[in-house]
Design a protein around this motif. Structure first.
Motif, PDB file in Angstrom:
ATOM      1  N   GLU A  48       0.800  -1.071  -0.269  1.00  0.00           N
ATOM      2  CA  GLU A  48      -0.156   0.335  -0.126  1.00  0.00           C
ATOM      3  C   GLU A  48       0.872   1.254  -0.157  1.00  0.00           C
ATOM      4  O   GLU A  48       1.130   1.889   1.084  1.00  0.00           O
ATOM      5  CB  GLU A  48      -0.923  -0.280   1.219  1.00  0.00           C
ATOM      6  N   PRO A  49       1.610   1.525  -1.048  1.00  0.00           N
ATOM      7  CA  PRO A  49       2.246   2.764  -1.313  1.00  0.00           C
ATOM      8  C   PRO A  49       1.075   4.058  -0.740  1.00  0.00           C
ATOM      9  O   PRO A  49       0.081   4.101  -1.292  1.00  0.00           O
ATOM     10  CB  PRO A  49       2.408   2.743  -2.675  1.00  0.00           C
ATOM     11  N   GLY A  50       2.487   5.307  -0.342  1.00  0.00           N
ATOM     12  CA  GLY A  50       1.143   6.519   0.006  1.00  0.00           C
ATOM     13  C   GLY A  50       0.466   6.152   1.469  1.00  0.00           C
ATOM     14  O   GLY A  50       0.096   7.465   0.958  1.00  0.00           O
ATOM     15  N   ILE A  51       0.913   5.347   2.044  1.00  0.00           N
ATOM     16  CA  ILE A  51       0.193   5.597   2.934  1.00  0.00           C
ATOM     17  C   ILE A  51       1.147   6.601   4.646  1.00  0.00           C
ATOM     18  O   ILE A  51       2.470   6.631   3.804  1.00  0.00           O
ATOM     19  CB  ILE A  51       0.245   4.476   4.083  1.00  0.00           C
ATOM     20  N   LEU A  80      13.075   4.820   1.171  1.00  0.00           N
ATOM     21  CA  LEU A  80      11.833   5.562   1.379  1.00  0.00           C
ATOM     22  C   LEU A  80      11.522   6.556   1.106  1.00  0.00           C
ATOM     23  O   LEU A  80      12.776   7.454   0.705  1.00  0.00           O
ATOM     24  CB  LEU A  80      10.795   5.116   2.849  1.00  0.00           C
ATOM     25  N   SER A  81      10.508   7.074   0.617  1.00  0.00           N
ATOM     26  CA  SER A  81      10.502   8.872  -0.135  1.00  0.00           C
ATOM     27  C   SER A  81       9.419   9.229   1.035  1.00  0.00           C
ATOM     28  O   SER A  81       8.936   8.415   1.004  1.00  0.00           O
ATOM     29  CB  SER A  81      10.719   8.779  -1.173  1.00  0.00           C
ATOM     30  N   GLN A  82       9.778  10.518   1.431  1.00  0.00           N
ATOM     31  CA  GLN A  82       8.395  11.208   1.981  1.00  0.00           C
ATOM     32  C   GLN A  82       8.057  12.442   0.987  1.00  0.00           C
ATOM     33  O   GLN A  82       8.517  12.848   0.638  1.00  0.00           O
ATOM     34  CB  GLN A  82       8.261  11.301   3.432  1.00  0.00           C
ATOM     35  N   LEU A  93       2.990  11.093   3.816  1.00  0.00           N
ATOM     36  CA  LEU A  93       3.087  10.014   2.784  1.00  0.00           C
ATOM     37  C   LEU A  93       4.301   8.893   2.076  1.00  0.00           C
ATOM     38  O   LEU A  93       4.869   9.799   1.737  1.00  0.00           O
ATOM     39  CB  LEU A  93       2.274  10.375   2.135  1.00  0.00           C
ATOM     40  N   LEU A  94       4.037   7.995   2.568  1.00  0.00           N
ATOM     41  CA  LEU A  94       5.769   7.247   2.132  1.00  0.00           C
ATOM     42  C   LEU A  94       5.052   6.638   1.716  1.00  0.00           C
ATOM     43  O   LEU A  94       3.861   5.690   0.445  1.00  0.00           O
ATOM     44  CB  LEU A  94       5.708   6.458   3.265  1.00  0.00           C
ATOM     45  N   SER A  95       6.080   5.883   0.160  1.00  0.00           N
ATOM     46  CA  SER A  95       6.752   5.095  -0.682  1.00  0.00           C
ATOM     47  C   SER A  95       8.151   4.139  -0.651  1.00  0.00           C
ATOM     48  O   SER A  95       8.783   5.193   0.216  1.00  0.00           O
ATOM     49  CB  SER A  95       6.698   5.369  -2.042  1.00  0.00           C
TER      50      SER A  95
END
Length: 149
Positions: A48-51, A80-82, A93-95
């Protein structure tokens, strides 16, 4: 004479021992750098990317301060990116980054092998029962398990 527990019959002791075995197998066969909890974070973000961090904590059954520390570490390592949520600027949001996705891809096969090692002494029906029992124990705190993280 004071009473003593038979530790080999005491569930808390057996769970702690099982965790020791898992940690040892993880360290030897999966990663010395990425913990199984960090793996759960990476895996949850693949699913679930973008949570946000709060949702990530729920999906991984980790407390928010632990997730916050892990996210900072994994962002610092480039996994990870924020990004700020345009709808709510207070949320981040994290991915997974490409590096994080590549790392997760490399960790999944040995993690699956460790899972198999942990279950190898059980028959097929015992395996299903063991996983079911552990899920029930893990859900005793009232937090539902979202499924595989």
């Amino acid at each position: 004479m004071a009473r003593a527990l038979e530790l080999h019959q005491y569930v808390g002791h057996l769970i702690r021992r099982a965790e020791q075995v898992h940690t040892s197998l993880w360290f030897r066969h999966v990663s010395r750098d990425i913990t199984s909890q960090q793996f759960a974070v990476l895996n949850a973000l693949r699913r679930e990317p973008g949570i946000d961090q709060r949702t990530l904590a729920q999906h991984t059954s980790l407390d928010r301060s632990t997730v916050n520390q892990m996210v900072r570490r994994l962002v610092g390592q480039g996994h990870l990116s924020q990004v700020r949520d345009d709808g709510d600027r207070r949320r981040t949001l994290l991915s997974l980054t490409a590096d994080g996705s590549e790392l997760l891809d490399s960790l999944i096969p040995p993690a699956e092998r460790v899972n198999e090692q942990l279950l190898q002494s059980l028959t097929g029906s015992e395996r299903a029962l063991a996983v079911d029992v552990l899920r029930k124990i893990a859900a005793l705190d009232g937090e539902p398990l979202d499924g595989p993280a």
